[in-house]
Design a protein around this motif. Structure first.
Motif, PDB file in Angstrom:
ATOM      1  N   GLY A 144       0.855 -57.842  25.405  1.00 23.63           N
ATOM      2  CA  GLY A 144       1.138 -58.414  26.671  1.00 23.63           C
ATOM      3  C   GLY A 144       1.961 -59.614  27.232  1.00 23.63           C
ATOM      4  O   GLY A 144       2.945 -59.662  27.477  1.00 23.63           O
ATOM      5  N   LEU A 145       1.914 -60.951  26.328  1.00 21.94           N
ATOM      6  CA  LEU A 145       2.214 -61.899  26.404  1.00 21.94           C
ATOM      7  C   LEU A 145       3.954 -61.771  25.672  1.00 21.94           C
ATOM      8  O   LEU A 145       4.374 -62.828  26.116  1.00 21.94           O
ATOM      9  CB  LEU A 145       1.397 -62.970  26.182  1.00 21.94           C
ATOM     10  N   HIS A 146       4.013 -61.948  24.518  1.00 20.19           N
ATOM     11  CA  HIS A 146       5.396 -60.519  23.823  1.00 20.19           C
ATOM     12  C   HIS A 146       5.530 -59.710  24.666  1.00 20.19           C
ATOM     13  O   HIS A 146       7.103 -60.980  24.396  1.00 20.19           O
ATOM     14  CB  HIS A 146       4.307 -60.541  22.397  1.00 20.19           C
ATOM     15  N   ALA A 147       5.475 -59.011  24.724  1.00 16.25           N
ATOM     16  CA  ALA A 147       6.099 -58.252  25.642  1.00 16.25           C
ATOM     17  C   ALA A 147       7.052 -59.063  26.956  1.00 16.25           C
ATOM     18  O   ALA A 147       8.198 -58.588  27.489  1.00 16.25           O
ATOM     19  CB  ALA A 147       5.766 -57.276  26.157  1.00 16.25           C
ATOM     20  N   ALA A 148       6.337 -59.341  28.201  1.00 18.71           N
ATOM     21  CA  ALA A 148       7.050 -60.486  28.979  1.00 18.71           C
ATOM     22  C   ALA A 148       7.674 -61.336  28.578  1.00 18.71           C
ATOM     23  O   ALA A 148       8.925 -61.381  29.490  1.00 18.71           O
ATOM     24  CB  ALA A 148       5.477 -61.084  29.705  1.00 18.71           C
ATOM     25  N   LEU A 149       7.402 -62.509  27.646  1.00 22.30           N
ATOM     26  CA  LEU A 149       8.589 -62.860  26.789  1.00 22.30           C
ATOM     27  C   LEU A 149       9.770 -62.166  26.513  1.00 22.30           C
ATOM     28  O   LEU A 149      10.872 -62.890  26.453  1.00 22.30           O
ATOM     29  CB  LEU A 149       8.611 -63.510  25.717  1.00 22.30           C
ATOM     30  N   THR A 150       9.960 -61.234  25.876  1.00 24.15           N
ATOM     31  CA  THR A 150      10.703 -60.072  25.362  1.00 24.15           C
ATOM     32  C   THR A 150      11.957 -59.626  26.290  1.00 24.15           C
ATOM     33  O   THR A 150      13.234 -59.903  26.545  1.00 24.15           O
ATOM     34  CB  THR A 150       9.889 -59.194  23.996  1.00 24.15           C
ATOM     35  N   LEU A 151      10.754 -59.618  27.757  1.00 23.88           N
ATOM     36  CA  LEU A 151      11.343 -59.070  29.164  1.00 23.88           C
ATOM     37  C   LEU A 151      12.360 -60.408  29.185  1.00 23.88           C
ATOM     38  O   LEU A 151      14.026 -60.160  29.328  1.00 23.88           O
ATOM     39  CB  LEU A 151      10.735 -58.898  29.908  1.00 23.88           C
ATOM     40  N   ILE A 152      12.084 -61.627  29.440  1.00 19.13           N
ATOM     41  CA  ILE A 152      12.621 -63.005  29.638  1.00 19.13           C
ATOM     42  C   ILE A 152      14.075 -62.867  29.411  1.00 19.13           C
ATOM     43  O   ILE A 152      14.796 -63.401  29.297  1.00 19.13           O
ATOM     44  CB  ILE A 152      12.083 -63.514  29.936  1.00 19.13           C
ATOM     45  N   MET A 153      13.377 -63.107  27.547  1.00 19.36           N
ATOM     46  CA  MET A 153      14.507 -63.648  26.537  1.00 19.36           C
ATOM     47  C   MET A 153      15.789 -62.037  26.875  1.00 19.36           C
ATOM     48  O   MET A 153      17.031 -62.396  26.875  1.00 19.36           O
ATOM     49  CB  MET A 153      14.406 -63.367  25.718  1.00 19.36           C
ATOM     50  N   LEU A 154      15.902 -60.845  26.362  1.00 19.33           N
ATOM     51  CA  LEU A 154      16.703 -59.743  27.075  1.00 19.33           C
ATOM     52  C   LEU A 154      17.266 -59.949  29.281  1.00 19.33           C
ATOM     53  O   LEU A 154      18.326 -59.713  28.769  1.00 19.33           O
ATOM     54  CB  LEU A 154      15.582 -58.506  26.940  1.00 19.33           C
TER      55      LEU A 154
ATOM     56  N   TYR B  91      18.101 -62.858  29.972  1.00 19.36           N
ATOM     57  CA  TYR B  91      18.852 -64.045  30.094  1.00 19.36           C
ATOM     58  C   TYR B  91      19.994 -63.515  29.024  1.00 19.36           C
ATOM     59  O   TYR B  91      21.101 -64.237  29.698  1.00 19.36           O
ATOM     60  CB  TYR B  91      18.133 -65.574  28.998  1.00 19.36           C
ATOM     61  N   LEU B  92      19.529 -63.076  28.123  1.00 21.06           N
ATOM     62  CA  LEU B  92      20.623 -62.811  27.137  1.00 21.06           C
ATOM     63  C   LEU B  92      21.880 -61.295  27.952  1.00 21.06           C
ATOM     64  O   LEU B  92      23.026 -61.672  28.208  1.00 21.06           O
ATOM     65  CB  LEU B  92      20.149 -61.674  25.817  1.00 21.06           C
ATOM     66  N   TRP B  93      21.135 -61.167  28.948  1.00 20.21           N
ATOM     67  CA  TRP B  93      22.443 -60.019  30.097  1.00 20.21           C
ATOM     68  C   TRP B  93      22.606 -60.771  31.067  1.00 20.21           C
ATOM     69  O   TRP B  93      23.850 -60.701  31.207  1.00 20.21           O
ATOM     70  CB  TRP B  93      21.214 -59.177  30.420  1.00 20.21           C
ATOM     71  N   ALA B  94      22.572 -62.490  31.383  1.00 19.62           N
ATOM     72  CA  ALA B  94      23.076 -62.228  32.330  1.00 19.62           C
ATOM     73  C   ALA B  94      24.286 -63.211  31.362  1.00 19.62           C
ATOM     74  O   ALA B  94      25.261 -64.162  32.250  1.00 19.62           O
ATOM     75  CB  ALA B  94      21.677 -64.118  32.774  1.00 19.62           C
TER      76      ALA B  94
ATOM     77  N   GLY C 177      30.310 -63.885  30.708  1.00 20.32           N
ATOM     78  CA  GLY C 177      31.369 -64.162  29.615  1.00 20.32           C
ATOM     79  C   GLY C 177      30.590 -64.851  28.239  1.00 20.32           C
ATOM     80  O   GLY C 177      31.770 -65.471  28.240  1.00 20.32           O
ATOM     81  N   TYR C 178      30.082 -65.218  28.428  1.00 19.55           N
ATOM     82  CA  TYR C 178      29.301 -66.497  27.337  1.00 19.55           C
ATOM     83  C   TYR C 178      29.349 -65.932  25.754  1.00 19.55           C
ATOM     84  O   TYR C 178      28.613 -66.920  24.847  1.00 19.55           O
ATOM     85  CB  TYR C 178      27.952 -67.474  27.778  1.00 19.55           C
ATOM     86  N   ALA C 179      29.143 -64.358  25.941  1.00 20.77           N
ATOM     87  CA  ALA C 179      28.867 -64.041  24.564  1.00 20.77           C
ATOM     88  C   ALA C 179      29.901 -63.533  24.265  1.00 20.77           C
ATOM     89  O   ALA C 179      30.658 -62.632  25.064  1.00 20.77           O
ATOM     90  CB  ALA C 179      27.622 -63.286  24.693  1.00 20.77           C
ATOM     91  N   SER C 180      30.195 -63.454  22.874  1.00 19.35           N
ATOM     92  CA  SER C 180      31.064 -62.935  22.214  1.00 19.35           C
ATOM     93  C   SER C 180      31.204 -62.243  21.135  1.00 19.35           C
ATOM     94  O   SER C 180      29.794 -62.810  20.820  1.00 19.35           O
ATOM     95  CB  SER C 180      32.654 -64.293  22.325  1.00 19.35           C
ATOM     96  N   SER C 181      31.426 -61.486  20.664  1.00 17.93           N
ATOM     97  CA  SER C 181      31.245 -61.298  18.757  1.00 17.93           C
ATOM     98  C   SER C 181      31.216 -62.135  18.388  1.00 17.93           C
ATOM     99  O   SER C 181      30.668 -62.447  17.162  1.00 17.93           O
ATOM    100  CB  SER C 181      32.145 -60.075  18.564  1.00 17.93           C
ATOM    101  N   GLY C 182      31.956 -63.494  18.286  1.00 19.01           N
ATOM    102  CA  GLY C 182      31.933 -63.933  17.265  1.00 19.01           C
ATOM    103  C   GLY C 182      30.159 -65.254  17.343  1.00 19.01           C
ATOM    104  O   GLY C 182      29.990 -65.963  16.958  1.00 19.01           O
ATOM    105  N   ARG C 183      29.938 -65.118  18.490  1.00 15.29           N
ATOM    106  CA  ARG C 183      28.429 -66.066  18.945  1.00 15.29           C
ATOM    107  C   ARG C 183      27.150 -64.819  18.854  1.00 15.29           C
ATOM    108  O   ARG C 183      27.178 -64.244  19.602  1.00 15.29           O
ATOM    109  CB  ARG C 183      29.048 -66.421  20.065  1.00 15.29           C
TER     110      ARG C 183
ATOM    111  N   ALA D 293      21.675 -62.999  19.914  1.00 12.40           N
ATOM    112  CA  ALA D 293      20.933 -61.535  19.973  1.00 12.40           C
ATOM    113  C   ALA D 293      20.318 -61.138  19.358  1.00 12.40           C
ATOM    114  O   ALA D 293      20.018 -60.529  19.112  1.00 12.40           O
ATOM    115  CB  ALA D 293      23.028 -60.901  20.483  1.00 12.40           C
ATOM    116  N   ARG D 294      20.927 -61.500  17.707  1.00 11.33           N
ATOM    117  CA  ARG D 294      19.774 -61.485  16.598  1.00 11.33           C
ATOM    118  C   ARG D 294      18.989 -62.052  16.784  1.00 11.33           C
ATOM    119  O   ARG D 294      18.036 -61.617  16.425  1.00 11.33           O
ATOM    120  CB  ARG D 294      20.671 -62.062  16.097  1.00 11.33           C
ATOM    121  N   ILE D 295      18.513 -63.078  17.501  1.00 12.81           N
ATOM    122  CA  ILE D 295      17.284 -64.174  17.885  1.00 12.81           C
ATOM    123  C   ILE D 295      16.012 -62.818  18.849  1.00 12.81           C
ATOM    124  O   ILE D 295      15.205 -62.819  18.542  1.00 12.81           O
ATOM    125  CB  ILE D 295      17.321 -65.127  18.491  1.00 12.81           C
ATOM    126  N   VAL D 296      17.142 -62.636  19.997  1.00 10.71           N
ATOM    127  CA  VAL D 296      16.377 -62.219  20.635  1.00 10.71           C
ATOM    128  C   VAL D 296      16.080 -60.391  20.018  1.00 10.71           C
ATOM    129  O   VAL D 296      14.427 -59.491  20.628  1.00 10.71           O
ATOM    130  CB  VAL D 296      16.867 -61.147  22.619  1.00 10.71           C
TER     131      VAL D 296
END
Length: 82
Positions: free
Chosen positions: A24-34, A36-39, A44-50, A54-57
């Motif tokens: 449950g803790l890891h699932a909650a952290l995964t949702l927070i990370m997702l 953050y990545l979505w935001a 516009g802070y993410a690109s195909s070069g960066r 996304a790989r860490i998440v």
């Protein structure tokens, strides 16, 4: 309703509750990370070069899924041999 084991009843029951909390803790952290990545992608802070974030998440989500499978195996396998 599903019968839940008592955490203080047996060491196996306590182990299952610990595994459930861990997953449950890891699932909650995964949702927070997702989120953050979505935001970052939406801003516009993410690109195909960066792709590092996304790989860490993705690695974290894969670890969470593997942990959940191990926990489910620990919960279901002992009853399969009765």
């Amino acid at each position: 309703m599903i019968a839940r084991p008592e955490p203080a009843g047996h060491a196996y029951d306590a182990t299952l509750w610990l595994l459930a909390g861990h997953v449950g803790l890891h699932a909650a952290l995964t949702l927070i990370m997702l989120g953050y990545l979505w935001a970052r992608v939406a801003s516009g802070y993410a690109s195909s070069g960066r792709t590092g974030e996304a790989r860490i998440v993705a690695l974290w989500a894969d670890f969470t899924a593997a942990t959940a499978l191990v926990a489910l195996g620990a919960a279901w396998l002992p009853g399969a041999f009765r």
